[in-house]
Write a protein that holds these residues in place. Structure first.
Motif, mmCIF file in Angstrom:
data_model
loop_
_atom_site.group_PDB
_atom_site.id
_atom_site.type_symbol
_atom_site.label_atom_id
_atom_site.label_comp_id
_atom_site.label_asym_id
_atom_site.label_seq_id
_atom_site.Cartn_x
_atom_site.Cartn_y
_atom_site.Cartn_z
ATOM 1 N N TYR A 113 -8.797 -4.418 10.073
ATOM 2 C CA TYR A 113 -7.362 -4.152 10.100
ATOM 3 C C TYR A 113 -7.037 -2.686 9.827
ATOM 4 O O TYR A 113 -5.942 -2.216 10.133
ATOM 5 C CB TYR A 113 -6.624 -4.999 9.047
ATOM 6 C CG TYR A 113 -7.002 -6.461 9.026
ATOM 7 C CD1 TYR A 113 -7.214 -7.170 10.202
ATOM 8 C CD2 TYR A 113 -7.134 -7.154 7.818
ATOM 9 C CE1 TYR A 113 -7.561 -8.509 10.177
ATOM 10 C CE2 TYR A 113 -7.465 -8.494 7.781
ATOM 11 C CZ TYR A 113 -7.686 -9.176 8.956
ATOM 12 O OH TYR A 113 -8.022 -10.503 8.926
ATOM 13 N N ALA A 114 -7.983 -1.952 9.237
ATOM 14 C CA ALA A 114 -7.708 -0.597 8.750
ATOM 15 C C ALA A 114 -7.254 0.346 9.865
ATOM 16 O O ALA A 114 -6.269 1.076 9.712
ATOM 17 C CB ALA A 114 -8.945 -0.050 8.047
ATOM 18 N N GLN A 115 -7.982 0.354 10.979
ATOM 19 C CA GLN A 115 -7.641 1.272 12.065
ATOM 20 C C GLN A 115 -6.248 0.985 12.610
ATOM 21 O O GLN A 115 -5.475 1.911 12.894
ATOM 22 C CB GLN A 115 -8.684 1.171 13.184
ATOM 23 C CG GLN A 115 -8.565 2.239 14.263
ATOM 24 C CD GLN A 115 -8.878 3.623 13.725
ATOM 25 O OE1 GLN A 115 -9.789 3.793 12.921
ATOM 26 N NE2 GLN A 115 -8.113 4.620 14.147
ATOM 27 N N GLU A 142 9.630 -0.426 8.873
ATOM 28 C CA GLU A 142 9.139 -0.438 10.256
ATOM 29 C C GLU A 142 7.622 -0.562 10.289
ATOM 30 O O GLU A 142 7.060 -1.324 11.080
ATOM 31 C CB GLU A 142 9.557 0.848 10.982
ATOM 32 C CG GLU A 142 11.012 0.945 11.359
ATOM 33 C CD GLU A 142 11.268 2.213 12.161
ATOM 34 O OE1 GLU A 142 10.726 2.332 13.280
ATOM 35 O OE2 GLU A 142 11.986 3.097 11.658
ATOM 36 N N VAL A 143 6.964 0.212 9.433
ATOM 37 C CA VAL A 143 5.496 0.186 9.403
ATOM 38 C C VAL A 143 4.988 -1.191 9.004
ATOM 39 O O VAL A 143 4.139 -1.782 9.689
ATOM 40 C CB VAL A 143 4.951 1.262 8.432
ATOM 41 C CG1 VAL A 143 3.442 1.079 8.217
ATOM 42 C CG2 VAL A 143 5.249 2.665 8.949
ATOM 43 N N THR A 144 5.495 -1.719 7.892
ATOM 44 C CA THR A 144 4.988 -3.009 7.410
ATOM 45 C C THR A 144 5.359 -4.149 8.353
ATOM 46 O O THR A 144 4.612 -5.120 8.479
ATOM 47 C CB THR A 144 5.493 -3.308 5.987
ATOM 48 O OG1 THR A 144 6.922 -3.291 5.958
ATOM 49 C CG2 THR A 144 4.976 -2.279 4.997
ATOM 50 N N THR A 265 7.654 -6.652 0.255
ATOM 51 C CA THR A 265 7.076 -6.109 -0.973
ATOM 52 C C THR A 265 6.304 -4.817 -0.718
ATOM 53 O O THR A 265 6.416 -3.856 -1.484
ATOM 54 C CB THR A 265 6.146 -7.141 -1.636
ATOM 55 O OG1 THR A 265 5.165 -7.571 -0.683
ATOM 56 C CG2 THR A 265 6.910 -8.342 -2.129
ATOM 57 N N THR A 266 5.518 -4.772 0.345
ATOM 58 C CA THR A 266 4.713 -3.583 0.616
ATOM 59 C C THR A 266 5.596 -2.404 1.017
ATOM 60 O O THR A 266 5.338 -1.263 0.617
ATOM 61 C CB THR A 266 3.661 -3.872 1.701
ATOM 62 O OG1 THR A 266 2.943 -5.062 1.363
ATOM 63 C CG2 THR A 266 2.671 -2.731 1.829
ATOM 64 N N ALA A 267 6.645 -2.658 1.787
ATOM 65 C CA ALA A 267 7.579 -1.586 2.157
ATOM 66 C C ALA A 267 8.232 -0.991 0.919
ATOM 67 O O ALA A 267 8.372 0.234 0.792
ATOM 68 C CB ALA A 267 8.641 -2.120 3.115
ATOM 69 N N THR A 268 8.624 -1.845 -0.006
ATOM 70 C CA THR A 268 9.255 -1.383 -1.240
ATOM 71 C C THR A 268 8.280 -0.569 -2.085
ATOM 72 O O THR A 268 8.610 0.505 -2.594
ATOM 73 C CB THR A 268 9.783 -2.588 -2.041
ATOM 74 O OG1 THR A 268 10.802 -3.238 -1.284
ATOM 75 C CG2 THR A 268 10.349 -2.162 -3.381
ATOM 76 N N ALA A 269 7.050 -1.076 -2.246
ATOM 77 C CA ALA A 269 6.051 -0.362 -3.042
ATOM 78 C C ALA A 269 5.744 1.002 -2.443
ATOM 79 O O ALA A 269 5.590 2.001 -3.167
ATOM 80 C CB ALA A 269 4.772 -1.202 -3.138
ATOM 81 N N LEU A 401 -4.738 -2.088 0.552
ATOM 82 C CA LEU A 401 -5.313 -1.302 1.647
ATOM 83 C C LEU A 401 -4.211 -0.640 2.460
ATOM 84 O O LEU A 401 -4.296 0.556 2.790
ATOM 85 C CB LEU A 401 -6.167 -2.205 2.546
ATOM 86 C CG LEU A 401 -6.788 -1.525 3.777
ATOM 87 C CD1 LEU A 401 -7.843 -0.514 3.354
ATOM 88 C CD2 LEU A 401 -7.385 -2.573 4.722
ATOM 89 N N GLU A 402 -3.172 -1.392 2.757
ATOM 90 C CA GLU A 402 -2.054 -0.854 3.536
ATOM 91 C C GLU A 402 -1.372 0.289 2.782
ATOM 92 O O GLU A 402 -1.069 1.336 3.368
ATOM 93 C CB GLU A 402 -1.061 -1.978 3.836
ATOM 94 C CG GLU A 402 0.038 -1.584 4.796
ATOM 95 C CD GLU A 402 0.939 -2.749 5.173
ATOM 96 O OE1 GLU A 402 1.945 -2.489 5.852
ATOM 97 O OE2 GLU A 402 0.647 -3.900 4.789
ATOM 98 N N MET A 403 -1.123 0.118 1.489
ATOM 99 C CA MET A 403 -0.509 1.179 0.694
ATOM 100 C C MET A 403 -1.325 2.468 0.765
ATOM 101 O O MET A 403 -0.796 3.552 1.015
ATOM 102 C CB MET A 403 -0.384 0.746 -0.768
ATOM 103 C CG MET A 403 0.786 -0.145 -1.092
ATOM 104 S SD MET A 403 0.961 -0.382 -2.887
ATOM 105 C CE MET A 403 1.612 1.221 -3.400
ATOM 106 N N LYS A 404 -2.635 2.346 0.548
ATOM 107 C CA LYS A 404 -3.491 3.538 0.520
ATOM 108 C C LYS A 404 -3.531 4.240 1.881
ATOM 109 O O LYS A 404 -3.423 5.472 1.954
ATOM 110 C CB LYS A 404 -4.905 3.137 0.101
ATOM 111 C CG LYS A 404 -5.031 2.609 -1.316
ATOM 112 C CD LYS A 404 -6.461 2.148 -1.565
ATOM 113 C CE LYS A 404 -6.602 1.376 -2.851
ATOM 114 N NZ LYS A 404 -7.983 0.898 -3.054
#
Length: 457
Positions: A113-115, A142-144, A265-269, A401-404
């Motif tokens: 999923y990283a790429q 948008e990203v998440t 949650t990830t968008a907010t973080a 992983l997504e955050m980083k």
């Protein structure tokens, strides 16, 4: 109510209103007055005890899961996530569902999923204009959203993709403010005859998304060549110990849970992370130096293992955790926590926010200091932004992983600054603790040497 610790005496409705409108103030005020364990009384909830001492958290997380029911504490979410969502289940059904869901979110699967995460980030941020103000939280949404659609749902193009994309954002925007989020807590607002209400908009959007997901599931069942490496495909292939796959209803309920819980949650973080990095200049300097050390076109998984980048993400999740409380646990029989015995049918809720703000664990807790995570390793009862025990968030590894990768990709390619030199404060956004202005930023310039993270297979 016998056997409950002391707590605020305000009427139940007033406490609920305070919890919805000013959750941080409500928690901090009561913790200061009543300590590590206090009872709260809110309209629509059972007897309710908030815990913040690490020992109490440990005793709750490590207890025999048969001592508690957690699924039925989430009844206010059932109309949104569906009755077959893992967060609504208890006992053997919950255990089965978690076992089916876990594999796609861990281990080597994350590398696949990283790429995609890096490419999605680069595609979306290319729309930024130099010196033009934008709201970081909207970009991160948008990203998440794209990560959910492409990595989780496996939908990248076509008519179904075009329909799902706006529905996702619209549904979550319906619970953006404390006022709009209040329908989740007040049953009388959950009525179909209130035109234009957030509840009606949520239900309508929910219905449309379910129909599109069902069409996607049907198409893949009928055309096996469409089964790919995305999380939905892996979920469709998973079978329990009896050889039974997940039903269509289970698949849809789990997907809508991942959509709302993972996307929001990830968008907010991430919005918080960009705020803190640019609010504390020395943090930004250290982080940029570490990213530069990776050289040109680094492997995404190399970036994900960078210690200071990891510490920045951890400190972001500590200082203002996206979720204030873990899922509550309702006692099935008398339970003793830190020497206090609770009767049956009492809800216990470890408080992530209050634990993360403890001076005895995190000196100067209001200060954003990633170094604390390099100097000390915290137990899962001192630092638990994704909950714990048998209710630990299934997607926590993917979220980290997504955050980083999003943070690393953007900082490597753009010079950004905060639009205004002001302190951003937390406020409720649906289920989350979000920055009150979404974090207004400016793209100063795009770096000459554009870095792309490239997977090495």
């Amino acid at each position: 109510m016998p056997n409950l610790p002391d707590g605020p005496k305000a009427p139940a409705l007033l406490q609920l209103i305070e919890w919805i409108g000013e959750p941080v103030k409500y928690l901090e005020t009561n913790a200061k007055q009543y300590g590590d364990m206090f009872s709260v009384n809110m309209t629509g909830f059972p007897p309710f005890v908030i815990l913040s001492h690490p020992q109490a958290v440990r005793e709750v997380f490590t207890a025999d899961m048969k001592q508690f029911d957690a699924g039925r504490t989430n009844n206010i979410l059932g109309a949104i996530f569906g009755d077959r969502s893992v967060i609504m289940l208890d006992g053997d059904r919950h255990k089965r569902e978690r076992k089916l869901l876990m594999p796609p979110f861990h281990g080597e699967r994350l590398q696949t999923y990283a790429q995609s995460i890096c490419e999605i980030t680069q595609n979306i941020t290319q729309k930024w204009q130099k010196a033009q103000e934008f709201i970081m939280r909207q970009t991160m949404q948008e990203v998440t959203s794209e990560v959910i659609l492409q990595v989780v749902f496996g939908i990248k193009e076509g008519e179904r993709y075009q329909q799902l994309q706006p529905l996702v954002s619209e549904m979550l925007d319906n619970i953006a403010s404390p006022f709009e989020a209040s329908f989740m807590f007040f049953k009388f607002l959950q009525k179909p005859w209130i035109p234009g209400s957030p509840w009606n908009k949520m239900k309508q959007g929910n219905k449309q998304i379910y129909e599109l997901l069902q069409a996607e599931i049907d198409e893949r069942r009928n055309h096996q060549e469409l089964i790919r490496e995305d999380i939905l495909s892996l979920m469709m292939l998973a079978k329990d110990e009896a050889g039974e796959p997940m039903s269509d209803q289970e698949l849809k309920d789990e997907l809508i849970t991942l959509l709302i819980a993972g996307h929001e949650t990830t968008a907010t973080a991430l919005a918080w992370a960009f705020y803190w990095v640019h609010h504390v200049p020395e943090v930004k300097q250290k982080l940029l130096a570490e990213l530069e050390s990776c050289g040109e076109n680094p492997n995404p998984m190399t970036v994900a293992k960078l210690p200071y980048l990891t510490a920045v993400c951890q400190e972001t999740l500590r200082i203002y955790p996206v979720g204030l409380l873990t899922f509550g646990r309702i006692t099935n029989s008398p339970v003793t926590i830190m020497g206090h015995t609770f009767d049956k049918e009492v809800m216990l809720a470890p408080c992530i926010y209050l634990t993360h703000q403890r001076e005895d664990i995190y000196p100067n807790p209001k200060e954003f200091k990633p170094e604390r995570f390099l100097e000390r390793q915290y137990s899962p009862y001192e630092f638990y932004p994704f909950g714990g025990g048998n209710r630990l968030c299934i997607g926590y590894a993917l979220a980290l992983l997504e955050m980083k990768l999003v943070l690393g990709t953007i900082l490597s390619n753009y010079q950004l600054s905060l639009a205004k030199d002001q302190v951003v404060k937390p406020q409720r956004r649906g289920f989350t603790l979000a920055p009150n202005n979404g974090v207004k930023m400016i793209m100063d310039y795009q770096k000459v040497s554009q870095k792309k993270m490239v997977s090495v297979s």
